[in-house]
Design a protein around this motif. Structure first.
Motif, PDB file in Angstrom:
ATOM      1  N   ARG A  26     -13.630 -11.971  19.752  1.00  0.00           N
ATOM      2  CA  ARG A  26     -13.160 -11.346  18.521  1.00  0.00           C
ATOM      3  C   ARG A  26     -11.887 -12.002  18.022  1.00  0.00           C
ATOM      4  O   ARG A  26     -11.751 -12.312  16.826  1.00  0.00           O
ATOM      5  N   PHE A  71     -19.418  -8.578  14.748  1.00  0.00           N
ATOM      6  CA  PHE A  71     -19.175  -7.683  13.621  1.00  0.00           C
ATOM      7  C   PHE A  71     -20.313  -6.690  13.435  1.00  0.00           C
ATOM      8  O   PHE A  71     -20.113  -5.622  12.843  1.00  0.00           O
ATOM      9  N   ALA A  86     -19.099  -3.975  15.488  1.00  0.00           N
ATOM     10  CA  ALA A  86     -18.071  -3.244  14.735  1.00  0.00           C
ATOM     11  C   ALA A  86     -18.723  -2.270  13.763  1.00  0.00           C
ATOM     12  O   ALA A  86     -18.282  -1.116  13.616  1.00  0.00           O
ATOM     13  N   ASP A  87     -19.775  -2.717  13.097  1.00  0.00           N
ATOM     14  CA  ASP A  87     -20.475  -1.854  12.147  1.00  0.00           C
ATOM     15  C   ASP A  87     -21.104  -0.661  12.863  1.00  0.00           C
ATOM     16  O   ASP A  87     -20.971   0.488  12.423  1.00  0.00           O
ATOM     17  N   GLU A 113      -7.106   0.497   9.931  1.00  0.00           N
ATOM     18  CA  GLU A 113      -8.544   0.387  10.175  1.00  0.00           C
ATOM     19  C   GLU A 113      -9.387   0.655   8.938  1.00  0.00           C
ATOM     20  O   GLU A 113     -10.614   0.530   8.986  1.00  0.00           O
ATOM     21  N   SER A 139      -7.218  -4.600   8.768  1.00  0.00           N
ATOM     22  CA  SER A 139      -8.068  -5.081   9.852  1.00  0.00           C
ATOM     23  C   SER A 139      -9.286  -5.816   9.302  1.00  0.00           C
ATOM     24  O   SER A 139      -9.832  -5.431   8.253  1.00  0.00           O
ATOM     25  N   VAL A 141     -12.137  -5.478  10.270  1.00  0.00           N
ATOM     26  CA  VAL A 141     -13.272  -4.545  10.268  1.00  0.00           C
ATOM     27  C   VAL A 141     -13.063  -3.387   9.299  1.00  0.00           C
ATOM     28  O   VAL A 141     -13.926  -2.505   9.213  1.00  0.00           O
ATOM     29  N   LEU A 161     -15.959  -2.416   7.046  1.00  0.00           N
ATOM     30  CA  LEU A 161     -17.046  -1.738   7.748  1.00  0.00           C
ATOM     31  C   LEU A 161     -16.710  -0.273   7.977  1.00  0.00           C
ATOM     32  O   LEU A 161     -17.579   0.601   7.868  1.00  0.00           O
TER      33      LEU A 161
END
Length: 219
Positions: free
Chosen positions: A27, A85, A88-89, A175, A208, A210, A213
């Motif tokens: 990551r 990712f 992450a999702d 986030e 971030s 992510v 997401l």
């Protein structure tokens, strides 16, 4: 470690990537970190000895190569982007609840945050003091044209703006769960100071990797 002894591509992938910390190291590389020290800073629970061991394993697997300045992902390593990712999702949609106290390290958050500032539109130095009252911590974000740094002690510059918030709200903003200005309107954080900094900060902070997401999952 005892092998799974199954002829299956999933098993082969797990044998390469399933060790603790391995995917988090990937990551860090995927978001642009290349130097051993900066990767270690982004993974404070990982010892430097274990980090070095994981890098050797990733090199042996053909996922990273060592360079004069650090480490780079190979084509094989870059092919892990949709997997990482994708996790992450899935995590944002199915496993991302309220932040727990042990998950909220203010120093780590400041380290992450300073590395995600777009300084391309900053013409003059901007010094933002970040106050975290519930952790009794103060940080200084120093933004200059083409450079951003975080200081854990007073750098000696005049402060242009002050951002004050509890650590949970800061993490939620980082986030992508909560918009910075929405948090300010709700009284969950305050941002005061020079108008050009107060108006610019929400645009300079990229948050971030992510965050999109998480926003999509919350929507």
């Amino acid at each position: 470690m005892r092998p799974y002894a199954q002829y299956c591509p999933i098993v082969r992938a797990v044998e390469v990537l399933g060790d603790r910390w391995t995917l988090l190291i990937v990551r860090e590389l995927l978001i642009g970190k290349t130097r051993f020290n900066e990767i270690a800073r982004g993974l404070p629970g990982l010892s430097r000895a274990l980090l070095a061991r994981r890098f050797r394993q990733l090199e042996n697997a053909g996922i990273v190569v060592r360079t004069d300045t650090g480490y780079e992902l190979t084509h094989s390593g870059e092919d892990l982007r949709p997997l990482v990712f994708g996790l992450a999702d899935w995590g944002a949609r199915h496993a991302f609840g309220d932040p727990q106290p042990e998950e909220m390290d203010p120093e780590l958050l400041m380290w992450w945050l300073h590395g995600r500032v777009d300084t391309s539109e900053i013409a003059n130095r901007a010094v933002i003091q970040i106050q975290v009252p519930d952790r009794k911590r103060v940080f200084w974000l120093v933004l200059e044209p083409d450079d951003a740094s975080v200081c854990y002690t007073d750098p000696g510059f005049d402060v242009d703006a002050v951002l004050a918030s509890d650590i949970a709200t800061l993490y939620r903003v980082w986030e992508g769960e909560v918009d910075l200005m929405d948090a300010a309107k709700a009284g969950r954080l305050t941002l005061t100071g020079a108008r050009w900094v107060v108006r610019g900060l929400p645009h300079w902070l990229q948050l971030s990797p992510v965050a999109p997401l998480v926003r999509a999952a919350r929507a």
